[in-house]
Design an enzyme around this catalytic site. Structure first.
Site, mmCIF file in Angstrom:
data_model
loop_
_atom_site.group_PDB
_atom_site.id
_atom_site.type_symbol
_atom_site.label_atom_id
_atom_site.label_comp_id
_atom_site.label_asym_id
_atom_site.label_seq_id
_atom_site.Cartn_x
_atom_site.Cartn_y
_atom_site.Cartn_z
ATOM 1 N N HIS A 105 0.849 -1.203 0.000
ATOM 2 C CA HIS A 105 0.000 0.000 0.000
ATOM 3 C C HIS A 105 0.881 1.249 0.000
ATOM 4 O O HIS A 105 1.951 1.264 0.612
ATOM 5 C CB HIS A 105 -0.925 -0.002 1.219
ATOM 6 C CG HIS A 105 -1.954 1.084 1.155
ATOM 7 N ND1 HIS A 105 -1.694 2.366 1.558
ATOM 8 C CD2 HIS A 105 -3.229 1.086 0.690
ATOM 9 C CE1 HIS A 105 -2.775 3.114 1.358
ATOM 10 N NE2 HIS A 105 -3.718 2.357 0.834
ATOM 11 N N GLU A 177 -4.133 1.771 -7.257
ATOM 12 C CA GLU A 177 -4.523 2.826 -6.319
ATOM 13 C C GLU A 177 -3.604 4.034 -6.518
ATOM 14 O O GLU A 177 -2.514 4.099 -5.922
ATOM 15 C CB GLU A 177 -4.383 2.325 -4.875
ATOM 16 C CG GLU A 177 -5.262 1.144 -4.550
ATOM 17 C CD GLU A 177 -5.637 1.130 -3.079
ATOM 18 O OE1 GLU A 177 -6.810 0.906 -2.786
ATOM 19 O OE2 GLU A 177 -4.764 1.376 -2.228
HETATM 20 P P1 PGA Z 1 -9.758 5.762 0.538
HETATM 21 O O1 PGA Z 1 -8.591 4.679 0.773
HETATM 22 O O2 PGA Z 1 -10.916 5.021 -0.123
HETATM 23 O O3 PGA Z 1 -10.102 6.229 1.911
HETATM 24 O O4 PGA Z 1 -9.209 6.824 -0.348
HETATM 25 C C1 PGA Z 1 -8.295 3.763 -0.233
HETATM 26 C C2 PGA Z 1 -7.073 2.979 0.097
HETATM 27 O O5 PGA Z 1 -6.126 3.504 0.698
HETATM 28 O O6 PGA Z 1 -7.004 1.787 -0.257
#
Ligand code: PGA
Length: 263
Positions: A105, A177
């Site tokens: 992440h 992401e």
């Molecule tokens: P968020 O987080 O939906 O709060 O932007 C997504 C993530 O970090 O996977």
């Protein structure tokens, strides 16, 4: 290897990040599983380590559809044991009933020294222990502005899955992401942008119906944009943060995404 977890076309889940005590986690799961989750999506929650065991029990206790919610962890070490103060191994997660593990992440890459190399070691360790890796990749705002989103994530993917066999890759999940899309200051990527990046990923990783990796999108997914994002060509699921940190939020975004949620 992952027989207990049905591989469905759609995946939908949330990481709670550094949120929720054991009591809060139990309350969330109890509320979420009051009624059945849809059977044509694999849904998952990724609690903090301290709540994993409680969440596993709460899922097991829940009626009427206990098996439909998968359990994930937010990170792990690549070694099986030893001098790793503060770390958790794949075997420890497996023994907690964990089925999947989030790796790479952007918050871990930015603040906790995660690299493409450590993600690769962790992917291999997770697979060795029968955990499904959910690998996160993403471009920075600068890379996005420079038109380098696709090449950035392709590079991360190549390194994360270096020397991982095709048959093992088929068991993995990948979440695109964008760093600029995540969190309070983030703004969800447009469906057109997600389509472009996912098309590039699909070319590299293959069709999920023929053994290719499942591709999720994450970053500021909410009730307003989930429907559009879930329908983007090449998107096999959504990975949600803040919008799904309450059980009603989870249901609402799931319904917005796929529309078949019956409450
Ligand atoms: P968020 O987080 O939906 O709060 O932007 C997504 C993530 O970090 O996977």
């Amino acid at each position: 290897m992952h027989d207990s977890l049905a591989y469905r076309r759609r995946w939908f889940g949330t990481s709670w990040k550094m949120n929720k005590t054991i009591a809060e986690a139990e309350a969330y799961i109890g509320e979420l599983l009051e009624t059945a989750l849809p059977s044509d999506a694999t849904t998952f929650v990724i609690p903090p380590f301290t709540a994993l065991d409680a969440v596993r029990r709460a899922i097991g206790d829940a009626a009427p559809n206990p098996a439909s919610l998968a359990l994930g962890a937010q990170n792990m070490h690549w070694r099986d044991e030893g001098a790793g103060t503060g770390e958790i191994s794949a075997g420890m997660l497996k023994a907690c009933g964990v089925q999947m593990v989030e790796l790479g992440h952007s918050e871990r890459r930015a603040a906790f020294g995660e690299t493409d190399g450590t993600v690769n070691l962790k992917v291999k360790a997770a697979l060795r222990h029968g955990l499904i890796p959910l690998v996160c990749v993403g471009d920075t705002r600068e890379e996005f502005s420079a038109g380098a989103s696709a090449e950035t994530v392709l590079r991360q993917v190549k390194l994360a899955f270096f020397e991982v066999a095709d048959t093992d890759r088929a068991r993995c999940l990948l979440a695109y992401e964008p760093v600029w899309a995540i969190g309070e200051s983030g703004e969800a990527a447009s469906p057109a942008h997600v389509a472009t990046v996912h098309a590039a990923l699909r070319t590299l990783l293959g069709d999920p119906d023929r053994g290719g990796m499942k591709l999720l999108y994450g970053g500021s997914v909410n009730v307003d944009n989930a429907g559009q994002l879930a329908r983007v060509d090449g998107v096999d699921g959504l990975f949600v943060g803040r919008a799904a940190w309450s059980a009603p939020g989870f249901r609402a975004v799931l319904k917005a995404a796929y529309g078949y949620w019956m409450v």
